[in-house]
Design a protein around this motif. Sequence first.
Motif, PDB file in Angstrom:
ATOM      1  N   SER A 132     -14.298  11.972  14.148  1.00  0.00           N
ATOM      2  CA  SER A 132     -13.745  13.321  14.000  1.00  0.00           C
ATOM      3  C   SER A 132     -13.469  13.620  12.534  1.00  0.00           C
ATOM      4  N   THR A 133     -13.600  14.878  12.165  1.00  0.00           N
ATOM      5  CA  THR A 133     -13.363  15.301  10.785  1.00  0.00           C
ATOM      6  C   THR A 133     -11.865  15.381  10.506  1.00  0.00           C
ATOM      7  N   VAL A 134     -11.440  14.790   9.402  1.00  0.00           N
ATOM      8  CA  VAL A 134     -10.019  14.758   9.049  1.00  0.00           C
ATOM      9  C   VAL A 134      -9.460  16.170   8.886  1.00  0.00           C
ATOM     10  N   GLY A 135     -10.274  17.085   8.402  1.00  0.00           N
ATOM     11  CA  GLY A 135      -9.817  18.454   8.202  1.00  0.00           C
ATOM     12  C   GLY A 135      -9.386  19.146   9.474  1.00  0.00           C
ATOM     13  N   HIS A 136      -9.796  18.612  10.625  1.00  0.00           N
ATOM     14  CA  HIS A 136      -9.412  19.201  11.907  1.00  0.00           C
ATOM     15  C   HIS A 136      -8.123  18.601  12.466  1.00  0.00           C
ATOM     16  N   LEU A 137      -7.578  17.628  11.769  1.00  0.00           N
ATOM     17  CA  LEU A 137      -6.357  16.969  12.233  1.00  0.00           C
ATOM     18  C   LEU A 137      -5.121  17.730  11.771  1.00  0.00           C
ATOM     19  N   SER A 138      -4.024  17.529  12.495  1.00  0.00           N
ATOM     20  CA  SER A 138      -2.736  18.093  12.075  1.00  0.00           C
ATOM     21  C   SER A 138      -2.163  17.261  10.933  1.00  0.00           C
ATOM     22  N   GLY A 139      -1.080  17.752  10.340  1.00  0.00           N
ATOM     23  CA  GLY A 139      -0.455  17.035   9.227  1.00  0.00           C
ATOM     24  C   GLY A 139       0.033  15.650   9.614  1.00  0.00           C
ATOM     25  N   GLY A 140       0.664  15.552  10.783  1.00  0.00           N
ATOM     26  CA  GLY A 140       1.152  14.258  11.236  1.00  0.00           C
ATOM     27  C   GLY A 140       0.016  13.292  11.505  1.00  0.00           C
ATOM     28  N   GLU A 141      -1.085  13.811  12.082  1.00  0.00           N
ATOM     29  CA  GLU A 141      -2.242  12.959  12.362  1.00  0.00           C
ATOM     30  C   GLU A 141      -2.910  12.490  11.074  1.00  0.00           C
ATOM     31  N   PHE A 195     -12.409   3.643   5.368  1.00  0.00           N
ATOM     32  CA  PHE A 195     -13.182   2.593   4.701  1.00  0.00           C
ATOM     33  C   PHE A 195     -13.723   2.988   3.331  1.00  0.00           C
ATOM     34  N   MET A 196     -13.444   4.216   2.893  1.00  0.00           N
ATOM     35  CA  MET A 196     -14.005   4.694   1.638  1.00  0.00           C
ATOM     36  C   MET A 196     -13.653   3.750   0.484  1.00  0.00           C
ATOM     37  N   GLY A 197     -14.672   3.222  -0.174  1.00  0.00           N
ATOM     38  CA  GLY A 197     -14.465   2.301  -1.291  1.00  0.00           C
ATOM     39  C   GLY A 197     -14.296   0.857  -0.876  1.00  0.00           C
ATOM     40  N   ARG A 198     -14.115   0.630   0.432  1.00  0.00           N
ATOM     41  CA  ARG A 198     -13.962  -0.732   0.959  1.00  0.00           C
ATOM     42  C   ARG A 198     -14.774  -0.872   2.247  1.00  0.00           C
ATOM     43  N   GLU A 227       0.859  -1.179   0.000  1.00  0.00           N
ATOM     44  CA  GLU A 227       0.000   0.000   0.000  1.00  0.00           C
ATOM     45  C   GLU A 227       0.901   1.238   0.000  1.00  0.00           C
ATOM     46  N   THR A 228       0.600   2.171  -0.881  1.00  0.00           N
ATOM     47  CA  THR A 228       1.421   3.377  -1.007  1.00  0.00           C
ATOM     48  C   THR A 228       0.647   4.605  -0.559  1.00  0.00           C
ATOM     49  N   VAL A 229       1.261   5.397   0.305  1.00  0.00           N
ATOM     50  CA  VAL A 229       0.684   6.667   0.738  1.00  0.00           C
ATOM     51  C   VAL A 229       1.491   7.772   0.061  1.00  0.00           C
ATOM     52  N   PHE A 230       0.933   8.341  -0.996  1.00  0.00           N
ATOM     53  CA  PHE A 230       1.635   9.399  -1.719  1.00  0.00           C
ATOM     54  C   PHE A 230       1.519  10.719  -0.952  1.00  0.00           C
ATOM     55  N   GLN A 231       2.226  11.725  -1.430  1.00  0.00           N
ATOM     56  CA  GLN A 231       2.339  12.970  -0.662  1.00  0.00           C
ATOM     57  C   GLN A 231       0.993  13.610  -0.359  1.00  0.00           C
ATOM     58  N   ASP A 232       0.032  13.501  -1.277  1.00  0.00           N
ATOM     59  CA  ASP A 232      -1.262  14.142  -1.041  1.00  0.00           C
ATOM     60  C   ASP A 232      -2.165  13.316  -0.119  1.00  0.00           C
ATOM     61  N   ARG A 233      -1.732  12.073   0.160  1.00  0.00           N
ATOM     62  CA  ARG A 233      -2.418  11.152   1.090  1.00  0.00           C
ATOM     63  C   ARG A 233      -3.785  10.695   0.603  1.00  0.00           C
ATOM     64  N   ALA A 234      -4.351  11.371  -0.421  1.00  0.00           N
ATOM     65  CA  ALA A 234      -5.648  10.999  -1.001  1.00  0.00           C
ATOM     66  C   ALA A 234      -6.746  10.913   0.062  1.00  0.00           C
ATOM     67  N   LEU A 235      -6.726  11.855   0.989  1.00  0.00           N
ATOM     68  CA  LEU A 235      -7.757  11.902   2.023  1.00  0.00           C
ATOM     69  C   LEU A 235      -8.833  12.926   1.660  1.00  0.00           C
ATOM     70  N   ALA A 236     -10.036  12.694   2.174  1.00  0.00           N
ATOM     71  CA  ALA A 236     -11.142  13.641   1.997  1.00  0.00           C
ATOM     72  C   ALA A 236     -11.301  14.420   3.294  1.00  0.00           C
ATOM     73  N   PRO A 237     -10.734  15.632   3.395  1.00  0.00           N
ATOM     74  CA  PRO A 237     -10.687  16.353   4.673  1.00  0.00           C
ATOM     75  C   PRO A 237     -12.045  16.708   5.243  1.00  0.00           C
ATOM     76  N   GLN A 238     -13.072  16.781   4.398  1.00  0.00           N
ATOM     77  CA  GLN A 238     -14.396  17.155   4.910  1.00  0.00           C
ATOM     78  C   GLN A 238     -15.136  15.978   5.537  1.00  0.00           C
ATOM     79  N   HIS A 239     -14.576  14.790   5.397  1.00  0.00           N
ATOM     80  CA  HIS A 239     -15.212  13.596   5.947  1.00  0.00           C
ATOM     81  C   HIS A 239     -14.507  13.131   7.221  1.00  0.00           C
ATOM     82  N   SER A 240     -15.132  12.187   7.898  1.00  0.00           N
ATOM     83  CA  SER A 240     -14.606  11.688   9.162  1.00  0.00           C
ATOM     84  C   SER A 240     -13.432  10.749   8.948  1.00  0.00           C
ATOM     85  N   ILE A 241     -12.720  10.452  10.043  1.00  0.00           N
ATOM     86  CA  ILE A 241     -11.624   9.488  10.001  1.00  0.00           C
ATOM     87  C   ILE A 241     -12.133   8.131   9.539  1.00  0.00           C
TER      88      ILE A 241
END
Length: 264
Positions: free
Chosen positions: A144-153, A105-108, A86-100
């Motif tokens: 919790s909403t991902v957009g509220h997390l820090s970069g490391g989180e 589980f998005m797509g799975r 599994e590869t985590v690229f620089q943009d992380r492909a996260l949806a910040p407006q959605h929850s952790i």
Amino acid sequence: MAASGEPIIEMRNIVKRFGNVEALSGVSMTVRRGEVLGLLGDNGAGKSTLVKTLAGVHDPDEGEIIVKGKPRKPWTPLAARDAGIETVFQDRALAPQHSIVTNIFMGREMTNWLGLTQVQKQVDEANRLMREIGFTSKVFNPESTVGHLSGGERQGVAIARALYNKADVIVLDEPTTALSLTETQKVFRFVEAVRASGRTVVFIGHNIYHVWEIADRFFVIDRGREAFEGEKSQFGGADHLIELMHQLAETGQADVGSLTEPAA
């Protein structure tokens, strides 16, 4: 912790061309179980092509990929994921407006026999994954909403998603870029938890001091070729590794004779 696990992935004599440009020229790299492998190289050295080949984005023009002792062909993103990469690229492909939990589980999604999402089961599993990798903050929970997390989180969420996807090898592409010292330490804690679970991390970075702090072994690529590799114990510290890379940049060669014998 020095890594001595068996090979999980072996890339043997990998050649990748784009038109007349040979981006990788016979690169061989082994990824072992339970290690953090630091992948280093200057801009344009071939790191991105090597990582995308490992992730199945590129199928090698020559050479072979060996997964747990067995050759795999063709090599595709599906084949890489099936191999536990599994590869985590620089943009992380996260949806910040959605929850952790949604991001993990998005797509799975976990569904029952009717195809309905098992919401509470996902929350429970997300909570377990967060605790497994050391998400100790009580401020956040799976909803919790991902957009509220820090970069490391956010890196932690991406790693948790990779673990849910049954990853044996997690490739982190520049995970500490633009992070503060505190946030970088959070990423290191997540990586250490993954290694402690017996899984493997390939850690790509420009900041050699960051990579030095977390990696067990180093693989350096230069101008599409493997330049040198070694266990952490073979180097005389981060500055020794930096000096070797400076030699590469200036002369195209590094004094690998200055490496010590691997620690027993």
